[in-house]
Design a protein around this motif. Structure first.
Motif, PDB file in Angstrom:
ATOM      1  N   PRO A 122       0.810  -1.223   0.000  1.00 56.24           N
ATOM      2  CA  PRO A 122       0.000   0.000   0.000  1.00 56.24           C
ATOM      3  C   PRO A 122       0.846   1.276   0.000  1.00 56.24           C
ATOM      4  N   MET A 123       2.156   1.150   0.031  1.00 58.43           N
ATOM      5  CA  MET A 123       3.032   2.317   0.107  1.00 58.43           C
ATOM      6  C   MET A 123       2.981   3.108  -1.195  1.00 58.43           C
ATOM      7  N   LYS A 124       3.264   4.410  -1.041  1.00 64.63           N
ATOM      8  CA  LYS A 124       3.301   5.306  -2.196  1.00 64.63           C
ATOM      9  C   LYS A 124       4.428   6.301  -1.999  1.00 64.63           C
ATOM     10  N   ALA A 125       5.050   6.668  -3.112  1.00 61.15           N
ATOM     11  CA  ALA A 125       6.054   7.721  -3.079  1.00 61.15           C
ATOM     12  C   ALA A 125       5.333   9.050  -2.903  1.00 61.15           C
TER      13      ALA A 125
ATOM     14  N   ILE B 211      14.431  -2.109  -9.619  1.00 63.07           N
ATOM     15  CA  ILE B 211      14.317  -1.658  -8.235  1.00 63.07           C
ATOM     16  C   ILE B 211      13.997  -2.852  -7.349  1.00 63.07           C
ATOM     17  N   VAL B 212      14.750  -3.017  -6.264  1.00 61.31           N
ATOM     18  CA  VAL B 212      14.516  -4.108  -5.319  1.00 61.31           C
ATOM     19  C   VAL B 212      14.202  -3.590  -3.915  1.00 61.31           C
ATOM     20  N   ALA B 213      14.329  -2.280  -3.728  1.00 66.96           N
ATOM     21  CA  ALA B 213      13.980  -1.669  -2.447  1.00 66.96           C
ATOM     22  C   ALA B 213      13.816  -0.172  -2.670  1.00 66.96           C
ATOM     23  N   GLY B 214      13.018   0.442  -1.814  1.00 64.70           N
ATOM     24  CA  GLY B 214      12.824   1.873  -1.947  1.00 64.70           C
ATOM     25  C   GLY B 214      12.375   2.507  -0.653  1.00 64.70           C
ATOM     26  N   LEU B 215      12.448   3.839  -0.626  1.00 64.84           N
ATOM     27  CA  LEU B 215      11.963   4.625   0.504  1.00 64.84           C
ATOM     28  C   LEU B 215      11.765   6.055   0.043  1.00 64.84           C
TER      29      LEU B 215
ATOM     30  N   GLY C 132       7.608   4.647   3.355  1.00 62.99           N
ATOM     31  CA  GLY C 132       7.710   3.792   2.182  1.00 62.99           C
ATOM     32  C   GLY C 132       8.881   2.841   2.154  1.00 62.99           C
ATOM     33  N   VAL C 133       9.429   2.483   3.308  1.00 64.74           N
ATOM     34  CA  VAL C 133      10.549   1.536   3.323  1.00 64.74           C
ATOM     35  C   VAL C 133       9.996   0.160   2.952  1.00 64.74           C
ATOM     36  N   PHE C 134      10.467  -0.362   1.831  1.00 65.48           N
ATOM     37  CA  PHE C 134       9.986  -1.665   1.364  1.00 65.48           C
ATOM     38  C   PHE C 134      11.097  -2.349   0.587  1.00 65.48           C
TER      39      PHE C 134
ATOM     40  N   LEU D   1       9.892   8.520  11.806  1.00 64.30           N
ATOM     41  CA  LEU D   1       9.142   7.489  11.108  1.00 64.30           C
ATOM     42  C   LEU D   1       8.003   7.028  12.002  1.00 64.30           C
ATOM     43  N   MET D   2       7.048   6.380  11.393  1.00 63.57           N
ATOM     44  CA  MET D   2       5.953   5.743  12.122  1.00 63.57           C
ATOM     45  C   MET D   2       5.919   4.299  11.662  1.00 63.57           C
ATOM     46  N   CYS D   3       5.798   3.410  12.634  1.00 65.84           N
ATOM     47  CA  CYS D   3       5.836   1.992  12.286  1.00 65.84           C
ATOM     48  C   CYS D   3       4.981   1.181  13.259  1.00 65.84           C
ATOM     49  N   HIS D   4       4.773  -0.054  12.903  1.00 65.39           N
ATOM     50  CA  HIS D   4       4.089  -0.999  13.781  1.00 65.39           C
ATOM     51  C   HIS D   4       5.010  -1.263  14.978  1.00 65.39           C
ATOM     52  N   PRO D   5       4.456  -1.413  16.176  1.00 65.15           N
ATOM     53  CA  PRO D   5       5.309  -1.626  17.363  1.00 65.15           C
ATOM     54  C   PRO D   5       6.278  -2.800  17.256  1.00 65.15           C
ATOM     55  N   HIS D   6       5.941  -3.838  16.480  1.00 60.34           N
ATOM     56  CA  HIS D   6       6.864  -4.985  16.405  1.00 60.34           C
ATOM     57  C   HIS D   6       8.172  -4.644  15.678  1.00 60.34           C
ATOM     58  N   LEU D   7       8.235  -3.491  14.993  1.00 62.76           N
ATOM     59  CA  LEU D   7       9.463  -3.080  14.309  1.00 62.76           C
ATOM     60  C   LEU D   7      10.364  -2.194  15.171  1.00 62.76           C
TER      61      LEU D   7
END
Length: 138
Positions: A27-30, A44-48, A61-63, A91-97
């Motif tokens: 669901p990420m978007k630039a 591309i194999v990764a982006g942010l 968008g870290v993926f 950054l905002m992330c899920h607590p498990h990260l």
């Protein structure tokens, strides 16, 4: 790990990062106004995305392509993308990260700019989220 090229993505090529996200059902978007970074093997194999905010930058968008995970690529990409900046990277992330980002120097002991505080409140209505920041010298 193969030798990957990590670099900012030129603005005319920005649609390629969104295509990469869609290809992986992410669901990420630039974000417009941000600076996009990618890691490439042939493709591309990764982006942010790093978006300027008051006092620093917002990391989104870290993926990483699932075939390239577990090799430290996300950390390499983040470190290189934030290396030249000043201020705080939030950054905002899920607590498990949390632990993963802590190992990179991020902490929950940070003060968000108002725009990100408001966004965090909205995000938390639908899913568990934490905010983290990493201070950099001014």
């Amino acid at each position: 790990m193969p030798e990957l090229h990590i670099e900012p993505l030129a603005e005319p090529l920005w649609p390629l990062l969104n295509k990469f996200y869609r290809h992986h059902d992410s669901p990420m978007k630039a974000l417009k106004g941000g600076r996009l970074w990618v890691a490439r093997d042939r493709e591309i194999v990764a982006g942010l995305c790093l978006t300027p905010v008051v006092g620093g930058q917002w990391l989104t968008g870290v993926f990483v392509d699932p075939a390239y995970r577990g090799q430290g690529l996300a950390a390499r990409l983040i470190r290189q993308a934030v290396a030249d900046g000043e201020g705080t990277v939030w950054l905002m992330c899920h607590p498990h990260l949390e632990g993963w980002y802590q190992r990179m120097g991020f902490t929950q002991d940070t003060v968000l700019p108002q725009s990100l505080s408001e966004r965090l409140v909205r995000y938390k209505r639908n899913k568990p989220m934490i905010a983290m920041g990493m201070e950099r010298a001014l």
